[in-house]
Design an enzyme around this catalytic site. Structure first.
Site, PDB file in Angstrom:
ATOM      1  N   GLY A  94     -11.270  36.190  38.562  1.00  0.00           N
ATOM      2  CA  GLY A  94     -10.168  36.903  37.921  1.00  0.00           C
ATOM      3  C   GLY A  94     -10.336  38.418  38.004  1.00  0.00           C
ATOM      4  O   GLY A  94      -9.382  39.165  37.828  1.00  0.00           O
ATOM      5  N   CYS A 123     -11.238  29.767  42.200  1.00  0.00           N
ATOM      6  CA  CYS A 123     -11.345  28.358  42.591  1.00  0.00           C
ATOM      7  C   CYS A 123     -10.599  28.094  43.900  1.00  0.00           C
ATOM      8  O   CYS A 123     -11.118  27.406  44.796  1.00  0.00           O
ATOM      9  CB  CYS A 123     -10.802  27.475  41.481  1.00  0.00           C
ATOM     10  SG  CYS A 123      -9.207  28.030  40.845  1.00  0.00           S
ATOM     11  N   ARG A 151      -1.981  24.252  39.927  1.00  0.00           N
ATOM     12  CA  ARG A 151      -1.804  23.652  38.593  1.00  0.00           C
ATOM     13  C   ARG A 151      -1.304  24.724  37.622  1.00  0.00           C
ATOM     14  O   ARG A 151      -1.662  25.895  37.730  1.00  0.00           O
ATOM     15  CB  ARG A 151      -3.118  23.016  38.103  1.00  0.00           C
ATOM     16  CG  ARG A 151      -4.302  23.971  37.913  1.00  0.00           C
ATOM     17  CD  ARG A 151      -4.341  24.535  36.518  1.00  0.00           C
ATOM     18  NE  ARG A 151      -5.436  25.438  36.276  1.00  0.00           N
ATOM     19  CZ  ARG A 151      -5.352  26.762  36.341  1.00  0.00           C
ATOM     20  NH1 ARG A 151      -4.244  27.358  36.708  1.00  0.00           N
ATOM     21  NH2 ARG A 151      -6.402  27.518  36.036  1.00  0.00           N
ATOM     22  N   HIS A 176      -4.316  35.035  47.747  1.00  0.00           N
ATOM     23  CA  HIS A 176      -5.420  34.184  48.201  1.00  0.00           C
ATOM     24  C   HIS A 176      -5.917  34.549  49.605  1.00  0.00           C
ATOM     25  O   HIS A 176      -7.119  34.553  49.862  1.00  0.00           O
ATOM     26  CB  HIS A 176      -5.008  32.713  48.163  1.00  0.00           C
ATOM     27  CG  HIS A 176      -4.450  32.303  46.841  1.00  0.00           C
ATOM     28  ND1 HIS A 176      -3.100  32.341  46.556  1.00  0.00           N
ATOM     29  CD2 HIS A 176      -5.063  31.891  45.709  1.00  0.00           C
ATOM     30  CE1 HIS A 176      -2.896  31.951  45.306  1.00  0.00           C
ATOM     31  NE2 HIS A 176      -4.075  31.673  44.767  1.00  0.00           N
ATOM     32  N   GLY A 177      -4.949  34.824  50.522  1.00  0.00           N
ATOM     33  CA  GLY A 177      -5.343  35.157  51.897  1.00  0.00           C
ATOM     34  C   GLY A 177      -6.220  36.406  51.937  1.00  0.00           C
ATOM     35  O   GLY A 177      -7.350  36.365  52.453  1.00  0.00           O
ATOM     36  N   HIS A 202      -5.588  21.830  41.763  1.00  0.00           N
ATOM     37  CA  HIS A 202      -4.716  22.484  42.746  1.00  0.00           C
ATOM     38  C   HIS A 202      -4.711  21.626  44.016  1.00  0.00           C
ATOM     39  O   HIS A 202      -5.621  20.819  44.244  1.00  0.00           O
ATOM     40  CB  HIS A 202      -5.276  23.845  43.167  1.00  0.00           C
ATOM     41  CG  HIS A 202      -5.501  24.837  42.079  1.00  0.00           C
ATOM     42  ND1 HIS A 202      -4.487  25.365  41.326  1.00  0.00           N
ATOM     43  CD2 HIS A 202      -6.641  25.449  41.651  1.00  0.00           C
ATOM     44  CE1 HIS A 202      -4.985  26.269  40.482  1.00  0.00           C
ATOM     45  NE2 HIS A 202      -6.296  26.324  40.657  1.00  0.00           N
ATOM     46  N   GLN A 283     -10.111  22.966  39.691  1.00  0.00           N
ATOM     47  CA  GLN A 283     -10.222  24.389  39.358  1.00  0.00           C
ATOM     48  C   GLN A 283     -11.266  24.672  38.292  1.00  0.00           C
ATOM     49  O   GLN A 283     -11.859  25.750  38.267  1.00  0.00           O
ATOM     50  CB  GLN A 283      -8.856  24.930  38.902  1.00  0.00           C
ATOM     51  CG  GLN A 283      -8.403  24.544  37.488  1.00  0.00           C
ATOM     52  CD  GLN A 283      -7.800  23.141  37.400  1.00  0.00           C
ATOM     53  OE1 GLN A 283      -7.609  22.490  38.420  1.00  0.00           O
ATOM     54  NE2 GLN A 283      -7.491  22.688  36.195  1.00  0.00           N
TER      55      GLN A 283
HETATM   56  P1  NAD Z   1     -11.262  30.906  29.276  1.00  0.00           P
HETATM   57  O1  NAD Z   1     -10.144  31.549  28.569  1.00  0.00           O
HETATM   58  O2  NAD Z   1     -11.324  29.425  29.334  1.00  0.00           O
HETATM   59  O3  NAD Z   1     -12.642  31.405  28.685  1.00  0.00           O
HETATM   60  C1  NAD Z   1     -12.917  32.747  28.436  1.00  0.00           C
HETATM   61  C2  NAD Z   1     -13.850  32.827  27.228  1.00  0.00           C
HETATM   62  O4  NAD Z   1     -14.198  34.194  27.013  1.00  0.00           O
HETATM   63  C3  NAD Z   1     -13.213  32.303  25.953  1.00  0.00           C
HETATM   64  O5  NAD Z   1     -14.096  31.407  25.323  1.00  0.00           O
HETATM   65  C4  NAD Z   1     -12.999  33.551  25.094  1.00  0.00           C
HETATM   66  O6  NAD Z   1     -13.182  33.270  23.739  1.00  0.00           O
HETATM   67  C5  NAD Z   1     -14.107  34.462  25.612  1.00  0.00           C
HETATM   68  N1  NAD Z   1     -13.807  35.888  25.467  1.00  0.00           N
HETATM   69  C6  NAD Z   1     -12.599  36.488  25.395  1.00  0.00           C
HETATM   70  N2  NAD Z   1     -12.765  37.830  25.269  1.00  0.00           N
HETATM   71  C7  NAD Z   1     -14.093  38.060  25.283  1.00  0.00           C
HETATM   72  C8  NAD Z   1     -14.881  39.232  25.186  1.00  0.00           C
HETATM   73  N3  NAD Z   1     -14.326  40.444  25.082  1.00  0.00           N
HETATM   74  N4  NAD Z   1     -16.230  39.105  25.238  1.00  0.00           N
HETATM   75  C9  NAD Z   1     -16.815  37.882  25.354  1.00  0.00           C
HETATM   76  N5  NAD Z   1     -16.106  36.742  25.434  1.00  0.00           N
HETATM   77  C10 NAD Z   1     -14.762  36.833  25.415  1.00  0.00           C
HETATM   78  O7  NAD Z   1     -11.263  31.541  30.749  1.00  0.00           O
HETATM   79  P2  NAD Z   1     -11.778  30.841  32.077  1.00  0.00           P
HETATM   80  O8  NAD Z   1     -10.707  29.940  32.611  1.00  0.00           O
HETATM   81  O9  NAD Z   1     -13.146  30.285  31.871  1.00  0.00           O
HETATM   82  O10 NAD Z   1     -11.808  32.092  33.063  1.00  0.00           O
HETATM   83  C11 NAD Z   1     -12.892  32.991  33.097  1.00  0.00           C
HETATM   84  C12 NAD Z   1     -12.922  33.661  34.445  1.00  0.00           C
HETATM   85  O11 NAD Z   1     -13.103  32.642  35.439  1.00  0.00           O
HETATM   86  C13 NAD Z   1     -11.642  34.411  34.853  1.00  0.00           C
HETATM   87  O12 NAD Z   1     -12.000  35.504  35.670  1.00  0.00           O
HETATM   88  C14 NAD Z   1     -10.895  33.380  35.668  1.00  0.00           C
HETATM   89  O13 NAD Z   1      -9.983  33.965  36.568  1.00  0.00           O
HETATM   90  C15 NAD Z   1     -12.046  32.703  36.399  1.00  0.00           C
HETATM   91  N6  NAD Z   1     -11.764  31.330  36.875  1.00  0.00           N
HETATM   92  C16 NAD Z   1     -11.063  30.449  36.112  1.00  0.00           C
HETATM   93  C17 NAD Z   1     -10.806  29.178  36.605  1.00  0.00           C
HETATM   94  C18 NAD Z   1     -10.017  28.180  35.847  1.00  0.00           C
HETATM   95  O14 NAD Z   1      -9.340  27.367  36.453  1.00  0.00           O
HETATM   96  N7  NAD Z   1     -10.050  28.164  34.543  1.00  0.00           N
HETATM   97  C19 NAD Z   1     -11.279  28.816  37.868  1.00  0.00           C
HETATM   98  C20 NAD Z   1     -12.032  29.729  38.604  1.00  0.00           C
HETATM   99  C21 NAD Z   1     -12.259  31.002  38.105  1.00  0.00           C
END
Ligand code: NAD
Length: 318
Positions: A94, A123, A151, A176-177, A202, A283
């Protein structure tokens, strides 16, 4: 032992924490809690040390590597603190690409191994990189067009949608590309994307122009031998993302996860020098083994195949 801390204990953070606990060369020093919720309650039940976010410094004082799994954009502000404290960090997809070197273990582990900051790509990008790298190494890719069918939200998420529409991403190419090119810079790739009402996985529909035309059987065999790629078949009753998720549960996977990219053998088609296939991405979990390898890469442990092997064995990944 590499001392690891996790900042942000959500979808990705809780899975990375569990994966760190499985490694014999890593110690999970703790996770952060910025609010109290059921995830933190479950972490405490597993005896994972929890640091309130106000005490982040205390966690950072005790670790070699931080894995930042906070929501998009927060990692960038946290990076200033990690830099000040001289701590190496793994960020997630992200974050913007300039936060650190983009990372997919089977593509560029050696090139980025000395970095201070790595970004495990998203992902979708991870899934694209795994199969495309293997094809490029063997049949030399001329160009790629891929459509991401994304998704709408993660299964626990009651806030996001769509719940009754197919929503095209109205900018081309989708991000993505260009993101794939942060890992495999020479790849000619154009991507488009549609969000759909599902939470499970996805799906990618991919068309690749190759310099050397393989047979369908050769591509099946290549993907079977590519780490973190699983070939699935209609003959086994796997015709949908729902059945892949059920299969993961039947395999006894932690949380019902499927970290491998799943390619349907039945969707692999060759038309002249053009190869087409469809793959599904879980994902919530495909980036988890990448985070483990990224921790080793930052710690100058390797080589890549040894880290990937250790991670795969510990997580029971093909
Ligand atoms: P999420 O919302 O499920 O989890 C994030 C966590 O961080 C939460 O528990 C929240 O309480 C905590 N948080 C929020 N603000 C905070 C802060 N200031 N300090 C510490 N903790 C804090 O998010 P996620 O889906 O796990 O995504 C996290 C990263 O992973 C993002 O960059 C996202 O793009 C990436 N990502 C997500 C997915 C997915 O499908 N969920 C897949 C691949 C990558």
């Amino acid at each position: 032992m590499i001392k690891v801390g996790i900042v942000g204990y959500g979808t990705i953070g809780k899975r990375v924490a569990d994966a760190v606990l499985l490694q014999d060369d890593m110690e999970l020093v703790g996770i952060t809690a910025n609010t109290h919720n059921y995830k933190i309650k479950a972490a405490k039940k597993k005896n994972i040390p929890v640091f309130p976010i106000e005490e982040l410094h205390h966690l950072l004082d005790k670790i070699d590597v931080v894995v930042d799994c906070t929501p998009k954009g927060i990692g960038a502000s946290n990076k200033i603190l990690y830099e000040d404290m001289g701590i190496k960090a793994v960020f997630q997809g992200g974050e913007k690409p300039d936060i650190g070197a983009s990372f997919v273990a089977q593509c560029n582990y050696a090139e980025v191994a000395c970095s201070k900051f790595l970004r495990v790509v998203s992902c979708n990008t991870t899934g694209l990189c795994r199969t495309l790298k293997s094809l490029d190494d063997n049949y030399y890719i001329d160009k790629v067009h891929a459509t991401m069918i994304r998704r709408a939200a993660d299964p626990w998420d009651i806030y996001h949608g769509p719940i009754n529409a197919l929503v095209p991403h109205l900018v081309v190419p989708s991000h993505h590309g260009p993101d794939v090119r942060t890992v495999i810079p020479h790849l000619e790739i154009f991507t488009t994307s549609i969000s759909v009402p599902t939470t499970l996985m996805h799906m990618h529909s991919i068309a690749v122009d190759l310099h050397i035309a393989p047979t369908v059987e050769e591509v099946i065999s290549l993907f079977k031998n590519t780490t973190r790629v699983r070939v699935v078949h209609n003959d086994d009753g796997i015709r949908s993302t729902a059945e892949i998720m059920e299969y993961a549960k039947d395999l006894g996977r932690e949380r019902g996860d499927m970290p491998e990219v799943c390619v349907w053998s039945d969707t692999i088609g060759v038309w002249g020098n053009k190869l087409m296939y469809i793959q599904a991405i879980h994902q919530e979990s495909d980036v988890v083994p990448e985070n483990i390898d990224a921790i080793r890469a930052l710690s100058n442990l390797g080589p890549a195949h040894e880290s990937i092997r250790k991670t795969n064995i510990s997580m029971n990944i093909d």
